[in-house]
Design a protein around this motif. Sequence first.
Motif, PDB file in Angstrom:
ATOM      1  N   SER A  63      48.495  48.979  38.774  1.00  0.00           N
ATOM      2  CA  SER A  63      49.117  47.697  38.532  1.00  0.00           C
ATOM      3  C   SER A  63      47.991  46.948  37.664  1.00  0.00           C
ATOM      4  O   SER A  63      48.332  45.845  37.123  1.00  0.00           O
ATOM      5  N   GLN A  64      46.755  47.260  38.047  1.00  0.00           N
ATOM      6  CA  GLN A  64      45.572  46.555  37.194  1.00  0.00           C
ATOM      7  C   GLN A  64      45.704  46.525  35.737  1.00  0.00           C
ATOM      8  O   GLN A  64      46.173  47.597  35.142  1.00  0.00           O
ATOM      9  N   ASP A  65      45.246  45.458  35.260  1.00  0.00           N
ATOM     10  CA  ASP A  65      45.478  45.527  33.589  1.00  0.00           C
ATOM     11  C   ASP A  65      44.002  45.753  33.088  1.00  0.00           C
ATOM     12  O   ASP A  65      43.163  46.319  33.890  1.00  0.00           O
ATOM     13  N   ALA A  66      43.964  46.089  31.935  1.00  0.00           N
ATOM     14  CA  ALA A  66      42.818  46.724  31.249  1.00  0.00           C
ATOM     15  C   ALA A  66      41.344  45.967  31.619  1.00  0.00           C
ATOM     16  O   ALA A  66      40.340  46.592  31.916  1.00  0.00           O
ATOM     17  N   ASP A  67      41.459  44.561  31.501  1.00  0.00           N
ATOM     18  CA  ASP A  67      40.350  43.814  31.855  1.00  0.00           C
ATOM     19  C   ASP A  67      39.991  44.126  33.290  1.00  0.00           C
ATOM     20  O   ASP A  67      38.641  44.420  33.745  1.00  0.00           O
ATOM     21  N   ALA A  68      40.642  44.223  33.995  1.00  0.00           N
ATOM     22  CA  ALA A  68      40.465  44.609  35.664  1.00  0.00           C
ATOM     23  C   ALA A  68      39.906  45.958  35.745  1.00  0.00           C
ATOM     24  O   ALA A  68      38.870  46.114  36.636  1.00  0.00           O
ATOM     25  N   VAL A  69      40.455  46.885  34.994  1.00  0.00           N
ATOM     26  CA  VAL A  69      39.800  48.232  35.326  1.00  0.00           C
ATOM     27  C   VAL A  69      38.596  48.232  34.520  1.00  0.00           C
ATOM     28  O   VAL A  69      37.453  48.817  35.116  1.00  0.00           O
ATOM     29  N   ALA A  70      38.521  47.625  33.404  1.00  0.00           N
ATOM     30  CA  ALA A  70      36.917  47.492  32.987  1.00  0.00           C
ATOM     31  C   ALA A  70      35.778  46.888  33.563  1.00  0.00           C
ATOM     32  O   ALA A  70      34.688  47.453  34.016  1.00  0.00           O
ATOM     33  N   ARG A  71      36.422  45.883  34.565  1.00  0.00           N
ATOM     34  CA  ARG A  71      35.415  45.092  35.255  1.00  0.00           C
ATOM     35  C   ARG A  71      35.221  46.008  36.596  1.00  0.00           C
ATOM     36  O   ARG A  71      34.082  46.150  36.995  1.00  0.00           O
ATOM     37  N   ALA A  72      36.220  46.645  37.105  1.00  0.00           N
ATOM     38  CA  ALA A  72      35.839  47.718  38.216  1.00  0.00           C
ATOM     39  C   ALA A  72      34.971  48.821  37.751  1.00  0.00           C
ATOM     40  O   ALA A  72      33.858  49.277  38.624  1.00  0.00           O
ATOM     41  N   TYR A  73      35.012  49.273  36.562  1.00  0.00           N
ATOM     42  CA  TYR A  73      34.144  50.287  35.826  1.00  0.00           C
ATOM     43  C   TYR A  73      32.597  49.676  35.890  1.00  0.00           C
ATOM     44  O   TYR A  73      31.742  50.433  36.450  1.00  0.00           O
ATOM     45  N   VAL A  74      32.496  48.686  35.293  1.00  0.00           N
ATOM     46  CA  VAL A  74      31.183  47.904  35.218  1.00  0.00           C
ATOM     47  C   VAL A  74      30.596  47.654  36.872  1.00  0.00           C
ATOM     48  O   VAL A  74      29.500  48.165  36.865  1.00  0.00           O
ATOM     49  N   LYS A  75      31.315  47.108  37.530  1.00  0.00           N
ATOM     50  CA  LYS A  75      31.062  46.744  38.806  1.00  0.00           C
ATOM     51  C   LYS A  75      30.577  48.041  39.696  1.00  0.00           C
ATOM     52  O   LYS A  75      29.542  47.957  40.691  1.00  0.00           O
ATOM     53  N   SER A  76      31.056  49.147  39.444  1.00  0.00           N
ATOM     54  CA  SER A  76      30.925  50.440  40.147  1.00  0.00           C
ATOM     55  C   SER A  76      29.653  51.272  39.571  1.00  0.00           C
ATOM     56  O   SER A  76      29.024  52.004  40.407  1.00  0.00           O
ATOM     57  N   ARG A  77      29.205  50.536  38.631  1.00  0.00           N
ATOM     58  CA  ARG A  77      28.268  51.375  37.905  1.00  0.00           C
ATOM     59  C   ARG A  77      26.859  50.691  37.511  1.00  0.00           C
ATOM     60  O   ARG A  77      25.800  51.381  37.138  1.00  0.00           O
ATOM     61  N   SER A  78      26.912  49.522  37.158  1.00  0.00           N
ATOM     62  CA  SER A  78      25.827  48.655  36.713  1.00  0.00           C
ATOM     63  C   SER A  78      24.641  48.256  37.798  1.00  0.00           C
ATOM     64  O   SER A  78      24.900  48.481  38.963  1.00  0.00           O
ATOM     65  N   TRP A  79      23.653  48.556  37.161  1.00  0.00           N
ATOM     66  CA  TRP A  79      22.264  48.303  38.268  1.00  0.00           C
ATOM     67  C   TRP A  79      22.038  46.920  38.297  1.00  0.00           C
ATOM     68  O   TRP A  79      21.205  46.327  39.419  1.00  0.00           O
TER      69      TRP A  79
END
Length: 216
Positions: A63-79
């Motif tokens: 149910s997440q929108d595109a922005d939430a998915v992108a945010r989750a992607y960055v949060k799981s990989r950024s240093w």
Amino acid sequence: MTEVPTTVSPDHSVWHAAQIMLSEHVSGVPVLADDGVLAGIVTEGDLLRRTELGTAEAFPNPSQDADAVARAYVKSRSWKVGDVMTTNVITIDETTDVHEIVTLIDQHDIKRLPVMREERLVGIVSRADLLKVIATGKPDAEIRGDEAVRRAIVARLAETASALSAQPVVAVEGGIVHVTGDIRSRYEHDAIRMIVEGVAGPGFKDDLSISGKKVL
């Protein structure tokens, strides 16, 4: 509160933040910008969905929108701490009372609250700090005199009316508390026992019944 807590910068690495949490035995660290203003807080919860843990895709939410998915992607990989930290931080000031602190922690299901003096961080209050308040507490002094004891118990039972289906009858004779009445559950019995013991000390004559059955 913990005064002058250890902090990190938005430009610090998540590995650095994790090492601080481990060494300081804390589950979250405030994040300060270069000008000293609180920018956010990084917690264990912010680091649960990480590629290092193999959990980056562990909690998909269709149910997440595109922005939430992108945010989750960055949060799981950024240093960078600035990419993973929580930015909508709930804060308090130095005059906030304990009751309000507990309410905020409970309502928002959080473990700590940064303490601010205007826009500057001066400390942090955690659940552990609240436990210290409880640990230093002492039982109320026992009240003496049959009528004084009875009145005190009745008053405290009245204050607890929302937790009881009915007010029991209280009598005190020769220092012995007699409590009678019909109650709804064992939990109500425990609440009444706690109130009586808080006023008169442990032990009382129990003639309470649950749905017509004597409480054993």
